[in-house]
Design a protein around this motif. Structure first.
Motif, short mmCIF file in Angstrom:
data_model
loop_
_atom_site.label_atom_id
_atom_site.label_comp_id
_atom_site.label_asym_id
_atom_site.label_seq_id
_atom_site.Cartn_x
_atom_site.Cartn_y
_atom_site.Cartn_z
N SER A 132 -6.57 2.17 7.05
CA SER A 132 -7.81 2.20 6.27
C SER A 132 -8.93 1.32 6.82
O SER A 132 -10.11 1.63 6.61
N ARG A 133 -8.61 0.19 7.47
CA ARG A 133 -9.64 -0.66 8.10
C ARG A 133 -10.76 -1.04 7.13
O ARG A 133 -11.94 -0.90 7.41
N HIS A 134 -10.38 -1.47 5.93
CA HIS A 134 -11.30 -1.98 4.91
C HIS A 134 -12.09 -0.90 4.18
O HIS A 134 -12.87 -1.23 3.27
N ALA A 135 -11.95 0.37 4.55
CA ALA A 135 -12.63 1.43 3.81
C ALA A 135 -12.00 1.54 2.43
O ALA A 135 -10.80 1.76 2.30
N ARG A 136 -12.80 1.41 1.40
CA ARG A 136 -12.25 1.28 0.06
C ARG A 136 -11.84 2.61 -0.56
O ARG A 136 -11.12 2.63 -1.56
N ASP A 137 -12.29 3.71 0.01
CA ASP A 137 -11.92 5.01 -0.54
C ASP A 137 -10.95 5.77 0.36
O ASP A 137 -10.61 6.92 0.08
N ASP A 138 -10.50 5.14 1.44
CA ASP A 138 -9.59 5.80 2.39
C ASP A 138 -8.15 5.52 1.97
O ASP A 138 -7.50 4.62 2.47
N VAL A 139 -7.68 6.32 1.02
CA VAL A 139 -6.34 6.15 0.45
C VAL A 139 -5.58 7.46 0.61
O VAL A 139 -6.04 8.52 0.18
N ARG A 140 -4.40 7.39 1.23
CA ARG A 140 -3.58 8.58 1.43
C ARG A 140 -2.31 8.58 0.58
O ARG A 140 -1.60 9.60 0.56
N THR A 141 -2.01 7.48 -0.06
CA THR A 141 -0.88 7.47 -0.99
C THR A 141 -1.12 8.53 -2.06
O THR A 141 -2.21 8.60 -2.64
N ARG A 142 -0.11 9.38 -2.31
CA ARG A 142 -0.29 10.56 -3.15
C ARG A 142 0.27 10.36 -4.56
O ARG A 142 1.35 9.79 -4.75
N LEU A 143 -0.49 10.85 -5.51
CA LEU A 143 -0.08 10.88 -6.91
C LEU A 143 0.03 12.33 -7.35
O LEU A 143 -0.92 13.11 -7.18
N VAL A 144 1.17 12.67 -7.90
CA VAL A 144 1.42 14.04 -8.37
C VAL A 144 1.90 13.98 -9.80
O VAL A 144 2.80 13.19 -10.13
N ARG A 145 1.30 14.81 -10.66
CA ARG A 145 1.76 14.91 -12.05
C ARG A 145 2.77 16.04 -12.13
O ARG A 145 2.46 17.20 -11.84
N GLU A 146 3.98 15.70 -12.53
CA GLU A 146 5.05 16.69 -12.56
C GLU A 146 5.03 17.49 -13.87
O GLU A 146 4.31 17.17 -14.82
N SER A 147 5.83 18.53 -13.91
CA SER A 147 5.81 19.46 -15.04
C SER A 147 6.20 18.80 -16.36
O SER A 147 5.78 19.24 -17.43
N ASP A 148 7.00 17.73 -16.31
CA ASP A 148 7.42 17.06 -17.54
C ASP A 148 6.43 15.98 -17.99
O ASP A 148 6.70 15.24 -18.94
N GLY A 149 5.28 15.88 -17.29
CA GLY A 149 4.26 14.90 -17.65
C GLY A 149 4.40 13.56 -16.95
O GLY A 149 3.48 12.73 -17.02
N ARG A 150 5.51 13.33 -16.28
CA ARG A 150 5.69 12.08 -15.55
C ARG A 150 4.90 12.14 -14.25
O ARG A 150 4.42 13.19 -13.81
N LEU A 151 4.77 10.97 -13.61
CA LEU A 151 3.99 10.82 -12.39
C LEU A 151 4.92 10.51 -11.22
O LEU A 151 5.91 9.79 -11.38
N ARG A 152 4.58 11.06 -10.06
CA ARG A 152 5.35 10.76 -8.84
C ARG A 152 4.42 10.16 -7.80
O ARG A 152 3.33 10.68 -7.55
N LEU A 153 4.87 9.08 -7.17
CA LEU A 153 4.06 8.32 -6.23
C LEU A 153 4.75 8.30 -4.87
O LEU A 153 5.94 7.97 -4.78
N ASP A 154 4.00 8.63 -3.82
CA ASP A 154 4.52 8.60 -2.46
C ASP A 154 3.46 8.02 -1.53
O ASP A 154 2.29 8.45 -1.57
N GLY A 155 3.84 7.07 -0.67
CA GLY A 155 2.89 6.53 0.29
C GLY A 155 3.27 5.15 0.76
O GLY A 155 4.34 4.62 0.42
N ARG A 156 2.39 4.55 1.56
CA ARG A 156 2.64 3.23 2.14
C ARG A 156 1.40 2.36 2.01
O ARG A 156 0.28 2.84 2.18
N LYS A 157 1.63 1.09 1.74
CA LYS A 157 0.57 0.09 1.65
C LYS A 157 0.87 -1.04 2.63
O LYS A 157 2.04 -1.36 2.88
N ALA A 158 -0.18 -1.62 3.18
CA ALA A 158 -0.02 -2.63 4.23
C ALA A 158 -0.62 -3.96 3.81
O ALA A 158 -1.68 -4.01 3.16
N VAL A 159 0.04 -5.04 4.20
CA VAL A 159 -0.42 -6.42 4.00
C VAL A 159 -0.88 -6.64 2.55
O VAL A 159 -2.02 -7.01 2.28
N VAL A 160 0.03 -6.40 1.64
CA VAL A 160 -0.25 -6.61 0.22
C VAL A 160 -0.02 -8.09 -0.10
O VAL A 160 1.12 -8.56 -0.11
N GLN A 161 -1.10 -8.82 -0.32
CA GLN A 161 -1.02 -10.25 -0.55
C GLN A 161 -0.26 -10.56 -1.84
O GLN A 161 -0.44 -9.89 -2.85
#
Length: 378
Positions: A132-161
């Motif tokens: 991302s290089r500091h771009a605040r809207d450059d996010v590729r981690t994916r959020l999907v709402r499943e058929s039962d209403g729950r949420l599924r999260l997939d992706g990677r985050k770097a240098v989380v303080q």
């Protein structure tokens, strides 16, 4: 309603209490012992900020268990925390995490905020990604709402303080609707951390989210509408880091002045050499300029409602602070000579933190480009 004078008195009292507490509980030697322990629990002083001082809710609204002092509380406390090299996990938990939670009131957010104020929960903001290089809207981690209403999260985050210390992550993710914010418990199935120490003695981690399933109430606000809140949170965090740097740079100036007054060459203190006096004057001017601009921007942010004006002001302050960190940090090391690089002397630890602040939430070049782009949009 609290008057301005009453607020200033309260902030002064909180600063004084915090300074005394950190002097007693987080002195330089105590910090070295904590660094050597290198565990995944928050620093030893953290619980005392809630239990002994009760200041973790200073910025929060009274309706959410706080004192209602807002951003002014962060800007008042961060220089003191910086002067003790103790800004984390306050920055991640209170400035960013609690700031986002308080803007999305509800049973879930309020319950987590209550745990934060009591010192029972630590938050980390999982936003930046490897590309991302500091771009605040450059996010590729994916959020999907499943058929039962729950949420599924997939992706990677770097240098989380502060991630190794955290109990919960506030995660940015993208769906077809746009960017969203989610609260993810650290122990949720599918969450994997690679933790490591940072150069300034803090803790960070790279995080993988692999088919992490969450209940619907883990979503903060509306799905896809989080970008303005992300921008505001990062601007407030940037200004808080600017305030932190003032405490760091004042400590560096104090230690450097003490050293040049004691160190003798040719039978006289080196503080009497005119060339060193000029260098110290330049360091002092850079620090005072950064301090004044940070305070001015903090006052302006209390009244401005324009995201563009806020962004320009914060980025301008960050550029001034980055220049001061370089001027004061490099000057302190050079005036100390080889001793400035030793682990046993505090100056090296403060310089490392100042150096990392230069690039945290964007280096000067990034903020200068941001200001230029905002000027063109006017």
């Amino acid at each position: 309603m609290t008057t301005l004078t009453e607020q200033e008195d309260t902030l002064a009292m909180l600063r004084d209490s915090l300074a005394r507490y950190l002097d007693d509980q987080h002195g330089f030697e105590q910090r070295l012992h904590a660094l050597a322990a290198a565990d995944h629990a928050p620093p030893p002083f953290w619980q005392g900020l809630a239990r002994d001082l009760g200041l973790l809710g200073a910025a929060l609204p009274e309706s959410q268990g706080g004192l209602g002092l807002g951003l002014a509380a962060h800007l008042a406390l961060m220089p003191t925390l910086g002067g003790a090299l103790a800004a984390e996990p306050y920055l991640s938990t209170l400035v960013i995490g609690a700031g986002l939670l308080q803007r999305h009131p509800g049973a879930f957010a309020d319950a987590l905020l209550a745990r934060v104020v009591d010192g029972q929960a630590v938050l980390a903001f999982a936003h930046g990604e490897p590309h991302s290089r500091h771009a605040r809207d450059d996010v590729r981690t994916r959020l999907v709402r499943e058929s039962d209403g729950r949420l599924r999260l997939d992706g990677r985050k770097a240098v989380v303080q502060a991630a190794p210390w955290a109990s919960h992550f506030i995660v940015t993710a993208r769906s077809d609707s746009g960017l969203s914010l989610l609260v993810v418990p650290k122990d949720a199935p599918g969450v994997q951390l690679r933790a490591y120490p940072t150069r300034d003695g803090g803790r960070a981690a790279d995080i993988a989210f692999e088919s992490v399933r969450l209940e619907a109430d883990a979503l903060l606000g509306t799905e896809g509408g989080a970008l303005p809140q992300i921008e505001q949170a990062l601007d407030e965090a940037t200004l808080a880091v600017c305030a932190e740097s003032i405490g760091i740079l004042r400590r560096l100036m104090r230690d450097t002045l003490d050293y040049v007054r004691q160190r003798k060459q040719f039978g006289v203190p080196i503080a009497s050499f005119q060339v060193l006096q000029h260098r110290l004057a330049d360091m002092h001017m850079a620090l005072e300029q950064a301090d004044a601009l940070t305070a001015s921007v903090g006052e302006a942010m209390a009244t401005t409602t324009s995201p563009q004006a806020r962004a320009r002001a914060v980025s301008s302050a960050k550029v001034a602070v980055a220049k001061a960190c370089r001027a004061v940090g490099q000057g302190a090391v050079q005036l100390h000579g080889g001793m400035g690089m030793t682990e046993e002397l505090a100056v090296g630890h403060y310089v490392r933190r100042a150096t990392l602040i230069e690039g945290q939430f964007g280096p000067p070049a990034w903020h200068l480009r941001r200001v230029a782009q905002l000027q063109q949009q006017q």
